[in-house]
Design an enzyme around this catalytic site. Structure first.
Site, PDB file in Angstrom:
ATOM      1  N   SER A 107       8.711  44.656  -2.512  1.00  0.00           N
ATOM      2  CA  SER A 107       8.150  44.348  -1.197  1.00  0.00           C
ATOM      3  C   SER A 107       7.873  42.840  -1.079  1.00  0.00           C
ATOM      4  O   SER A 107       8.788  42.040  -1.234  1.00  0.00           O
ATOM      5  CB  SER A 107       6.907  45.208  -0.970  1.00  0.00           C
ATOM      6  OG  SER A 107       6.546  45.234   0.379  1.00  0.00           O
ATOM      7  N   ASP A 246      12.664  54.776   2.456  1.00  0.00           N
ATOM      8  CA  ASP A 246      11.901  53.530   2.331  1.00  0.00           C
ATOM      9  C   ASP A 246      11.602  52.941   3.708  1.00  0.00           C
ATOM     10  O   ASP A 246      12.456  52.949   4.593  1.00  0.00           O
ATOM     11  CB  ASP A 246      12.769  52.550   1.530  1.00  0.00           C
ATOM     12  CG  ASP A 246      12.004  51.425   0.874  1.00  0.00           C
ATOM     13  OD1 ASP A 246      10.971  51.009   1.433  1.00  0.00           O
ATOM     14  OD2 ASP A 246      12.465  50.953  -0.175  1.00  0.00           O
ATOM     15  N   HIS A 273       9.074  53.596  -0.344  1.00  0.00           N
ATOM     16  CA  HIS A 273       8.921  52.165  -0.635  1.00  0.00           C
ATOM     17  C   HIS A 273       8.468  51.911  -2.075  1.00  0.00           C
ATOM     18  O   HIS A 273       8.959  51.006  -2.737  1.00  0.00           O
ATOM     19  CB  HIS A 273       7.922  51.563   0.356  1.00  0.00           C
ATOM     20  CG  HIS A 273       7.915  50.079   0.407  1.00  0.00           C
ATOM     21  ND1 HIS A 273       9.062  49.312   0.521  1.00  0.00           N
ATOM     22  CD2 HIS A 273       6.886  49.179   0.371  1.00  0.00           C
ATOM     23  CE1 HIS A 273       8.747  48.036   0.555  1.00  0.00           C
ATOM     24  NE2 HIS A 273       7.441  47.925   0.457  1.00  0.00           N
TER      25      HIS A 273
END
Length: 295
Positions: A107, A246, A273
């Site tokens: 991320s 995701d 995610h």
């Protein structure tokens, strides 16, 4: 279980906390892991430490300044900048002797990794970017598209929370929990290490400075994040890693995949995610399978 050592690196007048699992060997270069946020902690990625036992590879985490075990007293907003965490990356590496490594970022951690590799890739042999946007506008448009698949009452609850700033109503909490179950953590209840990382006492104020109050509206400094024009400068062998569920949707990931020279991509069926929370075997194997080619 692999031996763990921990400590602190002096940085920006404060201290950055790190954890190291396993021993360094000539055959396997260490893997340095960057967590997301900005403002989360390394804890939600903690099962990547299993790579030390599974593959004999040293795994290094650190909590970026301003969160987790690297939390600091309240700072003015101008303290928090991209350069703060980019410079920290190089400071931690120098302090720990990490001059010949592989790099992983999830991320925001992947965003940070890419910015670092655009600036100076010395000593980095490969990079895995896990669920990271290269253009925040695409990330936001996709997040808001995913909301449209929630039940209508949950869509309304999220819209109301974004409008009023009150995220604590039962309806808003239920809606956000469902979005997180589908697209962020991928399960409910969350694993203990994910719950710890996301707890209020761990998340830093920098999240609100850089991101804002929620996943769906970026009001902070990242609202104009867009590194597409610089991605051609990345020369390190790079793997994009993401899940079919995701919040970093295939469209989000493809923007980086298309622009990083020679980039590869592994898409894990059914993962969200934080894919390591539900698909640890697939994620750890994907990371090791890629980086081991560049040992």
């Amino acid at each position: 279980m692999a031996k763990m050592t921990s400590g602190y690196v002096d940085y920006a007048g404060f201290k950055t906390y790190y954890e190291i699992y396993g021993e360094r060997t000539p055959e396997k270069k260490p893997l340095l892991i960057l967590h997301g946020g900005p403002g989360d902690t390394h804890n939600y990625l903690l099962n990547y430490r299993d790579m030390a036992d599974l593959y004999g590879r040293q795994i290094v985490f650190y909590d970026q300044i301003g969160c987790g075990a690297s939390k600091i007293p309240h700072q003015e907003d101008d303290f928090y900048t991209y350069d703060l965490w980019i410079d920290e990356f190089y400071t931690v590496r120098e302090a720990l002797g990490l001059d010949d490594i592989h790099l992983f970022g999830n991320s925001w951690g992947g965003m940070l990794a890419m910015m670092c590799m655009i600036r100076d890739d010395a000593g980095v042999n490969s990079m895995v970017v896990n669920g990271s946007p290269v253009n925040i506008a695409t990330w936001l448009s996709e997040a808001n598209r995913l909301i449209e698949y929630l039940p209508s009452d949950m869509q309304e609850a999220i819209a109301e929370a974004e409008r009023t700033g009150d995220y604590e109503t039962p309806a808003a909490k239920a809606a956000y929990n469902e979005y997180y179950r589908r697209h962020v953590v991928g399960c409910d209840p969350w694993p203990d290490y994910v719950q710890l990382a996301m707890s209020p006492e761990m998340v830093g104020e920098c999240y609100y400075v850089m991101q804002g109050a929620s996943e769906f509206v970026v009001t902070g400094k990242m609202k104009d994040f867009d590194i597409r024009a610089d991605l051609h400068k990345i020369k390190v062998p790079t793997l994009m890693l993401s899940g079919t569920n995701d919040e970093a949707t295939p469209l989000v990931v493809k923007e980086g995949y298309d622009l990083i020279p020679g980039c590869e991509w592994t898409l894990v069926q059914g993962a969200a995610h934080i894919g390591n929370a539900t698909h640890a075997k697939e994620y750890l194997e994907a990371v090791e399978g890629f980086i081991s080619r560049f040992d």
